[in-house]
Scaffold this active site. Structure first.
Site, PDB file in Angstrom:
ATOM      1  N   ASP A   1       0.794  -1.250   0.000  1.00 52.36           N
ATOM      2  CA  ASP A   1       0.000   0.000   0.000  1.00 52.36           C
ATOM      3  C   ASP A   1       0.821   1.293   0.000  1.00 52.36           C
ATOM      4  OD1 ASP A   1      -1.896  -1.957   0.242  1.00 52.36           O
ATOM      5  OD2 ASP A   1      -2.731  -1.272   2.132  1.00 52.36           O
TER       6      ASP A   1
ATOM      7  N   CYS B   1      -2.098  -2.294   7.917  1.00 48.89           N
ATOM      8  CA  CYS B   1      -2.049  -3.266   6.817  1.00 48.89           C
ATOM      9  C   CYS B   1      -0.832  -4.182   6.878  1.00 48.89           C
ATOM     10  CB  CYS B   1      -2.152  -2.546   5.488  1.00 48.89           C
ATOM     11  SG  CYS B   1      -3.792  -1.824   5.258  1.00 48.89           S
TER      12      CYS B   1
ATOM     13  N   LYS C   1      -6.675  -4.914  -3.068  1.00 45.39           N
ATOM     14  CA  LYS C   1      -7.327  -5.550  -1.917  1.00 45.39           C
ATOM     15  C   LYS C   1      -8.329  -4.583  -1.284  1.00 45.39           C
ATOM     16  CE  LYS C   1      -3.491  -4.361   1.251  1.00 45.39           C
ATOM     17  NZ  LYS C   1      -4.178  -3.563   2.247  1.00 45.39           N
TER      18      LYS C   1
END
Ligand code: TIU
Length: 219
Positions: free
Chosen positions: A24, A162, A129
């Site tokens: 990310d 995350c 995701k």
């Protein structure tokens, strides 16, 4: 076999079964005007991850390790965003709202994409995701199985959200995880420290932790 000095003890890996996972590193988290800032965070805290991660990415590519990128985000119609995520808290803008870099955390928008310095190469998979974990509702597990990967070098943001969720998911699936301390970042100094300590505590309950210079030296 390459062995890296790490906490709580040295991490040994087979290059042919190890991948670099970059979680990310999107404008939405590390640049102003994105999701991270709408949640009230100082996004400049995450920008210090970029230079060491650029160096590590270069070393991994040169060593021939598979590199896999992830992005957190949602379909334009928000059908994959549970109300519990969409409606939580009192952010300055919600997921899907129009921001200066496009709709917040929506796939295909400029803000949702990976920062220029870490742009994926054409043959590097990018996993989209909807959640915090990289395995939930994605084909990451199948992709790693196809590539014969059993160890993950884990980087990206944010350490306690995350990155942690992914490392925990990876552990339950049998992967060995080395988390690179200066290549993961948090908006909160205390969470960065605690998040890394939690991984290596209890004899490496979730994995290993090492700084990038030690790993790059071995690569
Ligand atoms: N808010 C926060 O710390 N993180 C996220 O929402 N997503 C990720 O960590 N990628």
């Amino acid at each position: 076999m390459p062995t890296v000095d790490a906490s709580p003890y040295p991490f040994t890996f087979h290059p042919e079964s190890t991948a670099l996972l970059i979680i990310d590193m999107q404008r939405d988290f590390v640049e102003p005007g994105g999701f991270g800032e709408t949640l009230g965070n100082d996004v400049s805290k995450l920008q210090k991850v970029i230079p060491p991660l650029v160096r590590l990415l270069g070393a991994a590519r040169a060593a021939g390790l598979p590199v896999i990128h992830t992005r957190e985000g949602h379909l334009p119609d928000l059908s994959d965003c549970p109300p519990a995520k969409l409606n939580r808290g009192a952010p300055s803008m919600r997921i899907g709202d129009p921001g200066p870099k496009g709709r917040i955390l929506i796939r295909g928008e400029y803000g949702h994409d990976i920062v220029d310095d870490l742009k994926p190469l054409g043959d590097e998979p990018v996993i989209d995701k909807p959640g915090k974990g990289s395995f939930y509702a994605t084909n990451l597990g199948e992709l790693l199985a196809e590539k014969g990967v059993t160890s993950l070098i884990v980087t990206g943001v944010t350490t306690e959200v995350c990155v942690h969720t992914t490392v925990r998911e990876a552990n339950d699936r049998g992967f060995e995880c080395l988390v690179v301390s200066d290549c993961v970042g948090s908006y909160f100094d205390g969470f960065q420290e605690a998040g890394l300590a939690m991984i290596a505590a209890q004899g490496g309950i979730f994995g290993w932790v090492t700084p990038s210079d030690k790993l790059i030296e071995v690569m």
